[in-house]
Design an enzyme around this catalytic site. Structure first.
Site, PDB file in Angstrom:
ATOM      1  N   ASP A 446     -25.362   5.762   5.290  1.00  0.00           N
ATOM      2  CA  ASP A 446     -26.218   6.419   4.318  1.00  0.00           C
ATOM      3  C   ASP A 446     -27.593   5.751   4.319  1.00  0.00           C
ATOM      4  O   ASP A 446     -27.697   4.598   3.918  1.00  0.00           O
ATOM      5  CB  ASP A 446     -25.582   6.412   2.920  1.00  0.00           C
ATOM      6  CG  ASP A 446     -24.989   5.046   2.531  1.00  0.00           C
ATOM      7  OD1 ASP A 446     -24.507   4.302   3.396  1.00  0.00           O
ATOM      8  OD2 ASP A 446     -25.011   4.749   1.333  1.00  0.00           O
ATOM      9  N   GLU A 641     -30.634  -7.346   6.170  1.00  0.00           N
ATOM     10  CA  GLU A 641     -29.573  -6.352   6.350  1.00  0.00           C
ATOM     11  C   GLU A 641     -29.716  -5.597   7.668  1.00  0.00           C
ATOM     12  O   GLU A 641     -28.721  -5.239   8.302  1.00  0.00           O
ATOM     13  CB  GLU A 641     -29.634  -5.367   5.176  1.00  0.00           C
ATOM     14  CG  GLU A 641     -28.668  -4.215   5.234  1.00  0.00           C
ATOM     15  CD  GLU A 641     -28.935  -3.186   4.146  1.00  0.00           C
ATOM     16  OE1 GLU A 641     -27.973  -2.528   3.719  1.00  0.00           O
ATOM     17  OE2 GLU A 641     -30.102  -3.016   3.730  1.00  0.00           O
TER      18      GLU A 641
END
Length: 762
Positions: A446, A641
């Site tokens: 996502d 990340e």
């Protein structure tokens, strides 16, 4: 000349010990040294922390190993004042200070000075000062070896001894107040809630007692119903809470029973819940770092979730009850099993049987049942249940989607949200949109244009590769580890033959619906339109990870498709052509070009290695680890990340930002799967590559030299193809830099017509 009181313990001194040891033992055990006291009485602080750079000759010998006497608070103040010119409490290549600071050496009693030079050493000094303060140290003796340490060794050490602990959580009485707090709970009066499975009477009593003993935390303990439906999940969206996880029972010395939560690792520092596929990739790094106990506890938590919630959850919050994530349990369980103590074979087998029973239940009830199973192709899709607007998103996240409907009913967006969630208005188009949105979140990707407004209809190559791996893993476990004996929870005997047959059938369907021989790539299959999609995704290589590609298909993937995804910093998620043009109305998505993610890298390494292509796995691992190491060196130890792997930057402007970049002084956690990819990736490098990584040698330069030395050469066709895709990627990155990054944090596109045309070979 020094009268610094070194004693025999110095001979055993470890300059690279974990901070918990380094700042609490030896010269940093908390006492003030005689030498330091003498220096303080003869020199003022401004003299001690010299502001003027002096000639190197007037400093201490630059060739010897140094240790420094440091006033922690004063040095921290000085380095920030002098070097942190952008005020972000980090020392990076973007700061414009002189990039040099003089420190007094320990063996001269602080009299002689030595210059600490460059971004990397200064940022390490800032980090060490913060760590020293963590342990209450006001004055320390600091080894130069901690400041100029090989960055590969330093980062690996920080991950092993610091980052994993910073990411570890547990759900029980000791942690419930901090772990249950939910930053996504935007209700006026947030309340701590823990939801308990309907048959977990012991846990219900445990948490009820906690609530009674600690009334000030206002903990609500709530039983879940036996059958959890989409309607029920929607009904508690206004009352979010933590879902209980597995607990250990231990008999105390006085004969009582103590319960402790099974620990788990979260993706990043701001998270407190256990996530699905993030946990698997973190586990790979934890196993490298010999944290078997922690990984086994995470497997126990997954088995608990399947038993009580019917699936491995997206995460253990109440609003995720209907949503799963990519399934990795069998591989995770087998990796744990292989590391269990060899002197307890019976217990090890019983543990594996119990976990695989859970995996079998998940396989049948989640992935091989409608709506996730497409009955025509018999392939699986991300297609969770759910009603209403996903509550975990930011309040304005869907405003661009909701606005036309709000205007239709002549109400505000907030009023329409309430009407729609309450079922007072019926909008099938909106129902469809949110079904696909939930599916995207279940996929873990996502968001991406690969899945937008279509995800729930797609039989994806990644999901079906994972399920093929489930089938072969279970077959292999029955045959190789469990003495041909495994029953499911209903007592039905499972055989390796039937599971291998399931795998054979899935491979046949993958070849029929997902493989494209003309394009030499796997594509997703739209089960509603009954044709392949055209998005080129790096998850095509998951088929090699799972072992469901033939050798011929693997060679085609390598020779004709790998160049589309391989860039200087690793593998991109998808090609630029597949992503399409971006604009203010169509902003970049974080799982599209030019971004690279740790899961994609690790899956590809294993896949290439599995097919005997260790050199490719090693090459890709070096590219990715170079990207991580270069940012670590240049940006104060950052471990984010994700990366833009085309321009080698962690400074990305897409939705959700980049977790792991916002910290003061010292990184505390990194990011779970990024940490793991570093530890795992190092195992692929040879000695020469690891040495080159420590000096941040450009991947293309290193790999070209290695190829020349080894006499390897690509065909002209392969070289031309690789250069073509490389130029395309670099040109796209230059356009982004020239035109400015397009920020996707507040723009969600409305449904738009599908681009004309379909895959020419679908």
């Amino acid at each position: 000349m020094s009268n610094f009181p070194f004693t025999d313990h110095v001979l055993e001194h470890d300059a690279h010990a974990p901070a918990s040891t380094y700042y609490t033992t030896g010269a940093n055990a908390g006492r003030r040294t005689r030498a330091y006291s003498r220096v303080q009485t003869t020199m003022g602080s401004e003299s001690y922390f010299e502001t003027q750079r002096t000639r190197r000759a007037s400093h201490d010998d630059k060739n010897k190993k140094h240790r420094f006497l440091i006033d922690v608070e004063e040095t921290q103040r000085k380095i920030l004042q002098q070097e942190d010119t952008d005020g972000d409490f980090q020392i990076t290549i973007n700061d414009l200070g002189p990039k040099t600071l003089a420190l007094g050496t320990a063996d001269s009693g602080g009299y002689k000075k030595y210059d600490i030079r460059g971004t990397y050493m200064l940022s390490n000094l800032l980090q060490e000062l913060a760590l020293a303060r963590d342990y209450g140290r006001k004055h320390i003796v600091l080894d130069e070896a901690r400041l100029n340490e090989n960055p590969v060794d330093r980062l690996s050490r920080m991950i092993r001894y610091g980052f994993w602990e910073g990411l570890t959580r547990r759900l029980d009485a000791d942690t419930i107040e901090s772990v249950c707090a939910d930053p996504k709970d935007r209700s006026k009066n947030p309340i701590l809630r823990v939801y308990i499975p309907h048959d977990e009477t012991e846990q219900y009593a445990y948490y009820t007692k906690v609530a009674q003993q600690r009334p000030l935390i206002h903990l609500r303990v709530i039983y879940l119903p036996e059958k959890i439906t989409a309607e029920y999940v929607k009904s508690i969206n206004e009352h979010p809470g933590m879902l209980a996880l597995a607990m250990k029972r231990r008999i105390t010395s006085d004969g009582g029973v103590e319960m402790k939560g099974e620990p788990f690792v979260v993706p990043g520092g701001r998270f407190n819940e256990m996530y699905g596929w993030d946990s698997y990739f973190a586990a790979l790094g934890l196993l490298v770092d010999k944290r078997l106990d922690l990984v086994q506890s995470m497997v126990e938590n997954f088995a608990y979730q399947i038993k009580h919630y019917g699936k491995i959850l997206n995460a253990n919050r109440s609003y995720y009850l209907a949503r799963s994530q990519p399934p990795f349990l069998t591989d995770m369980a087998l990796k744990v099993y292989e590391e269990l103590p060899p002197h307890t074979p019976h217990e090890n087998k019983e543990w594996l049987r119990r976990i695989l029973k859970s995996a079998i239940k998940e396989y049948h009830s989640v992935w091989m049942s409608e709506p996730r199973l497409d009955k025509k192709t018999m392939l699986s899709r991300y297609h969770p249940d759910g009603l209403g607007i996903p509550p975990e998103t930011e309040a304005s996240h869907f405003d661009h989607i909701i606005e036309p409907f709000a205007k239709k009913y002549n109400v505000s967006i907030e009023e329409f949200d309430a009407m729609y969630n309450a079922g007072k208005v019926k909008e099938p188009e909106l129902d469809e949109y949110f079904m696909h949105d939930r599916a995207v979140r279940e996929s873990g990707h996502d968001t991406t244009y690969r899945f937008e407004k279509v995800c729930g209809h797609l039989a994806t190559i990644d999901l079906n590769s994972l399920l093929y791996k489930y089938e072969t893993d279970i077959a292999d476990a029955i045959r190789d580890h469990l003495d041909d004996h495994l029953e499911d929870f209903e007592g039905r005997l499972q055989t390796a033959t039937e599971w291998l047959e399931r795998a054979k059938q899935r491979k046949s369907r993958i070849d029929k619906y997902l493989w494209n021989d003309k394009e030499n790539l796997y594509f997703d299959y739209d089960t509603v339109k009954e044709k392949q999609t055209t998005y080129e995704s790096v998850t095509a290589f998951w088929a090699m990870w799972a072992g469901c590609a033939s050798m011929e298909q693997a060679n085609q993937l390598v020779h004709y498709s790998l160049a589309k995804f391989e860039v200087i910093g690793g593998l991109i998620s998808g090609t630029e052509a597949s992503r399409g043009q971006i604009s203010l109305q169509r902003p970049n998505r974080q799982w599209d070009f030019p971004f690279g993610w740790a899961p994609h890298q690790m899956m590809a390494w294993v896949g290439f290695d599995r097919y005997g292509m260790r050199d490719i796995a090693r090459r890709l691992a070096y590219r990715w680890l170079f990207t991580i190491t270069k940012s670590f060196v240049d940006f104060n130890g950052v471990v984010p990340e994700k990366f833009d792997v085309v321009s080698l930057s962690h400074k990305v402007h897409v939705e959700y930002g980049n977790v792991g970049t916002d910290f003061k002084y010292v990184p505390r956690e990194g990011f779970g799967w990024m940490n793991a990819s570093y530890q795992v990736g190092l195992s692929y490098l040879n000695t020469q590559m690891r040495r080159a990584l420590g000096t941040c040698t450009n991947p293309d330069l290193l790999l070209e030299r290695q190829s020349q030395l080894q006499g390897h050469s690509l065909s002209k066709e392969e070289v031309d193809r690789a250069l073509h895709y490389r130029r395309q990627s670099e040109m796209a990155a230059h356009r982004l830099k020239r035109e400015g990054s397009l920020d996707g944090t507040t723009h969600i596109t409305e449904p738009v017509p599908e681009e004309s045309g379909s895959h020419p070979f679908a």
